[in-house]
Write an enzyme that holds these catalytic residues in place. Structure first.
Site, PDB file in Angstrom:
ATOM      1  CB  CYS A   2      38.388  36.895  47.380  1.00  0.00           C
ATOM      2  SG  CYS A   2      37.600  35.481  48.171  1.00  0.00           S
ATOM      3  NE  ARG A  27      37.825  41.093  43.111  1.00  0.00           N
ATOM      4  CZ  ARG A  27      37.983  40.988  41.793  1.00  0.00           C
ATOM      5  NH1 ARG A  27      37.698  42.007  41.023  1.00  0.00           N
ATOM      6  NH2 ARG A  27      38.430  39.892  41.262  1.00  0.00           N
ATOM      7  CD1 TRP A  83      30.623  35.947  47.944  1.00  0.00           C
ATOM      8  CD2 TRP A  83      31.506  34.028  47.225  1.00  0.00           C
ATOM      9  NE1 TRP A  83      29.596  35.132  47.558  1.00  0.00           N
ATOM     10  CE2 TRP A  83      30.093  33.956  47.113  1.00  0.00           C
ATOM     11  CE3 TRP A  83      32.274  32.928  46.839  1.00  0.00           C
ATOM     12  CZ2 TRP A  83      29.448  32.822  46.616  1.00  0.00           C
ATOM     13  CZ3 TRP A  83      31.621  31.796  46.356  1.00  0.00           C
ATOM     14  CH2 TRP A  83      30.222  31.750  46.248  1.00  0.00           C
ATOM     15  CG  ASN A 109      40.201  36.383  43.519  1.00  0.00           C
ATOM     16  OD1 ASN A 109      39.219  35.660  43.653  1.00  0.00           O
ATOM     17  ND2 ASN A 109      40.386  37.159  42.467  1.00  0.00           N
ATOM     18  N   GLY A 110      40.396  33.047  44.379  1.00  0.00           N
ATOM     19  CA  GLY A 110      40.341  31.900  43.470  1.00  0.00           C
ATOM     20  C   GLY A 110      40.220  30.612  44.258  1.00  0.00           C
ATOM     21  CD  GLU A 492      18.799  41.727  34.444  1.00  0.00           C
ATOM     22  OE1 GLU A 492      19.195  40.568  34.273  1.00  0.00           O
ATOM     23  OE2 GLU A 492      19.376  42.543  35.184  1.00  0.00           O
ATOM     24  CD  GLU A 499      21.196  40.353  41.370  1.00  0.00           C
ATOM     25  OE1 GLU A 499      22.317  39.955  41.683  1.00  0.00           O
ATOM     26  OE2 GLU A 499      20.962  40.937  40.291  1.00  0.00           O
ATOM     27  CG  HIS A 515       3.132  24.330  27.326  1.00  0.00           C
ATOM     28  ND1 HIS A 515       2.492  23.431  26.520  1.00  0.00           N
ATOM     29  CD2 HIS A 515       3.135  25.506  26.659  1.00  0.00           C
ATOM     30  CE1 HIS A 515       2.137  24.029  25.390  1.00  0.00           C
ATOM     31  NE2 HIS A 515       2.511  25.289  25.454  1.00  0.00           N
ATOM     32  CE  LYS A 614      29.205  44.727  39.355  1.00  0.00           C
ATOM     33  NZ  LYS A 614      27.811  44.794  38.910  1.00  0.00           N
TER      34      LYS A 614
END
Ligand code: AGP
Length: 619
Positions: A2, A27, A83, A109-110, A492, A499, A515, A614
């Protein structure tokens, strides 16, 4: 996650808020909203004006269309890009949230961890909470304090003691139309004041159009921001004098600059990001110097173990760091995912150096892993791209990458800068510890300094990478394989594809396939393998044969001109040859382009992939 912004004074306008929200959108972009006080209205009776939209990436444009209904003379305003954590991404859950009177608005935010208990208490006391969020309680808690006679700043300070969790919040109140009050715990909050304006936001980028003189609020501080002035108090109520610093980033560096998306721009900037990160740190004669590291040579010589802690792409940089530290400095090294390290009751002591890697310097798991390491006696260094970020401020020393602002959700240039920085650090540790002879130090330094040119070469081949991407764009099952320095690259590559393209992609050490995972290989599978020339090339190619024998198509990251490898696979992504331990810096590039091309071919928004933000400021 956020993004929050608040502004007061002459510049307070919907346009300023919305432009700021656009820069904070990385964000989170589930919804957006703005609220404002009216300077010309009666402060005793007026309510705040508010608009919200839950149109995913279109929310800000939607708000722009409704900005005409805002007060003509805005006193103070707050904005939010979300978000979603608590409650689905609907308009009713979009911030700003209001109290019962409609006179107080909050953006946050949080996570307020004890919001259920707080909400239950508020309901008993007659408050009506209308959203499913953890945030709304904040407006109602402040409402109670204000009703008892507190100013907005006093109300926020009084509420902080009852909150559990990590947060940054900004509030406005119609009774104090030119005041924005902010507070934070762990989540970042930046404040700037000019002669006529005050601005608060989650990230410096959103403040730069107003001022470059900015300061970060500390944990449990409350700031009362007015046009031209700010009063900051700590948790005891004592006044604290903020010390603004001049930020050198330019707004232009946070804009697309003619590229179709931030990811393209940021991939294109990779040679410069790596070159800037090396600048002054490594010389051709093998000299290394890392000013902000703070830890002196004697302290570094006492390090018995290095632990890299990070999340996502940054963790992959940690895996490369582990190899470089072990290979060059001969110091025991580990790399661990922060969210595991912090809860594992790890053995970390004064002989351990924890290097927490985070582009943003805000990732909550990495921040808490750092704090846990410090509690256990370890020295802590933050390797981050954001100067003065929360992690940078809390660490004993810092390793700054110099990638510049990265807006695309997918880490690209910041990752390459991380890779080169962990290698610079490993070389420095090796040199200081006397573990590499001078000839070897000079040779490694040369390898590092050659990287920007090698990256230019790799990026010049972009069209060939895109052609391979288009060829496999419709495939649904990808496997990424590598050995040694190739493994973090494979991890990566798979993460990028997942994503951005929303395609199943698994990464394994090439030797692990037998394996278990090899049972998944059948015609239609695509195996992407890091097959540049290293002492393990033959083993890698033996694994390739096993994949092809079971019907998989194989795409190899291979040295330019390596016809032997090209003959043994279905497609090649050619890269210039560089020393093995430096090779992740170059070899990741074609895999970024591969993921980008497949994502675009599937019609995905590469800068704003679904469900992601992000900056991950919640657990
Ligand atoms: C990768 O493309 C993602 N952006 C993600 O994995 C990211 O690396 C991770 O969330 C860690 O972020 P940080 O570097 O800001 O701590």
């Amino acid at each position: 996650m956020c993004g929050i912004i608040g502004v007061t004074g002459d510049e307070a306008s919907c346009e300023l808020l919305l432009a700021g929200l656009e820069l904070l959108e990385y964000r989170g972009y589930d919804s957006a909203g703005i609220a404002a006080t009216d300077r010309s209205a009666d402060p005793a009776t007026s309510v705040v004006w508010r608009e919200r939209a839950a149109e995913h990436a279109g929310s800000i444009d939607h708000l722009r269309g409704r900005a005409g209904s805002a007060p003509a003379s805005i006193g103070a305003a707050v904005g939010h890009t979300r978000w979603a954590t608590h409650g689905p991404p609907t308009e009713v859950n979009a911030h700003p949230h209001l109290d019962c009177t409609g006179r107080i608005a909050v953006v946050h935010n949080g996570i307020i961890e004890n919001y259920r208990d707080l909400g239950a208490g508020l309901a008993v006391r007659g408050h009506l909470l209308v959203s499913a969020t953890d945030t709304e309680v904040l407006a109602h808690l402040a409402e109670e304090q204000v009703a008892a006679g507190a100013t907005l700043a006093e109300a926020v300070a009084l509420c902080l003691g009852s909150l559990r969790g990590d947060f940054a919040l900004a509030m406005i109140h119609a009774a104090e139309p030119e005041v924005v009050v902010v507070a934070r715990r762990t989540s970042p909050l930046i404040v700037g004041v000019t002669a006529t304006t005050g601005i608060v936001c989650s990230d410096v980028a959103a403040a730069l159009a107003t001022t470059r003189q900015l300061f970060a609020l500390d944990d449990d501080q409350v700031a009362e921001v007015r046009p031209g002035s700010v009063v900051v108090r700590d948790r005891t109520g004592a006044r604290v004098e903020p010390e603004p610093v001049a930020v050198s980033w330019s707004v232009q560096r946070a804009l697309k600059g003619g590229y179709p998306d931030f990811m393209s721009k940021e991939m294109h900037e990779q040679p410069r990001a790596v070159g800037d990160t090396l600048l002054g740190r490594v010389q051709a004669d093998g000299t290394t110097e890392i000013e902000e590291l703070v830890l002196g040579d004697d302290e570094l010589r006492r390090v018995r173990r290095v632990v890299f802690a990070a999340c996502g792409t940054s963790y992959h940089a940690g895996l490369v760091g582990r190899q470089a530290v072990e290979r060059w400095a001969r110091v025991v090294a580990d790399a661990e995912v922060s969210s595991e390290l912090r809860y594992r009751e790890p053995v970390l002591d004064e002989g351990t150096l924890v290097v927490a890697i985070s582009q943003s310097g805000e990732t909550v798991d990495s921040l808490h892993a750092m704090r846990e390491a410090r509690r256990r006696g370890a020295r802590v260094v933050a390797l981050t791209n954001v100067v003065d970020s929360v992690m940078a401020r809390e660490a004993d020393g810092v390793l700054y990458t110099r990638a510049g602002p990265e807006i695309g959700v997918a880490s690209t240039k910041s990752h390459l800068a991380q890779l080169v920085m962990v290698e610079v650090f490993a070389l420095h540790l090796a040199r200081v510890g006397g573990r590499l002879d001078q000839g070897a130090v000079v040779s490694v330094a040369g390898d590092l300094l050659d990287l920007p040119v090698a990256l230019e070469d790799a990026l010049d081949r972009r069209a060939t990478y895109e052609a391979v991407g288009r060829r496999f764009a419709a495939c649904e099952n990808f496997y990424f394989l590598g050995r040694r320095a190739g493994l973090p690259v494979a991890l990566e590559g798979a993460l990028k594809l997942k994503e951005l393209a929303y395609v199943r992609a698994e990464a394994y050490p090439a030797g692990e396939m037998k394996h278990g995972p090899i049972s998944l290989i059948e015609p239609g599978a695509v195996v992407v393998v890091v097959a540049t020339r290293t002492p393990l090339w033959e083993k890698v190619m033996a694994n390739v044969e096993e994949m092809r024998a079971r019907g998989a198509a194989v795409v190899a990251v291979a040295d330019a001109g390596d016809e032997e490898t090209a003959r043994l696979v279905d497609a090649v992504l050619e890269v210039p040859h560089v020393a093995e331990i430096c090779s992740p810096v170059v070899n990741v590039v074609p895999l970024q382009v591969l993921a980008y091309t497949i994502a675009r071919a599937r019609g995905n928004d590469v800068d704003r992939p679904r469900n992601l933000a992000k900056v991950v400021t919640v657990e």
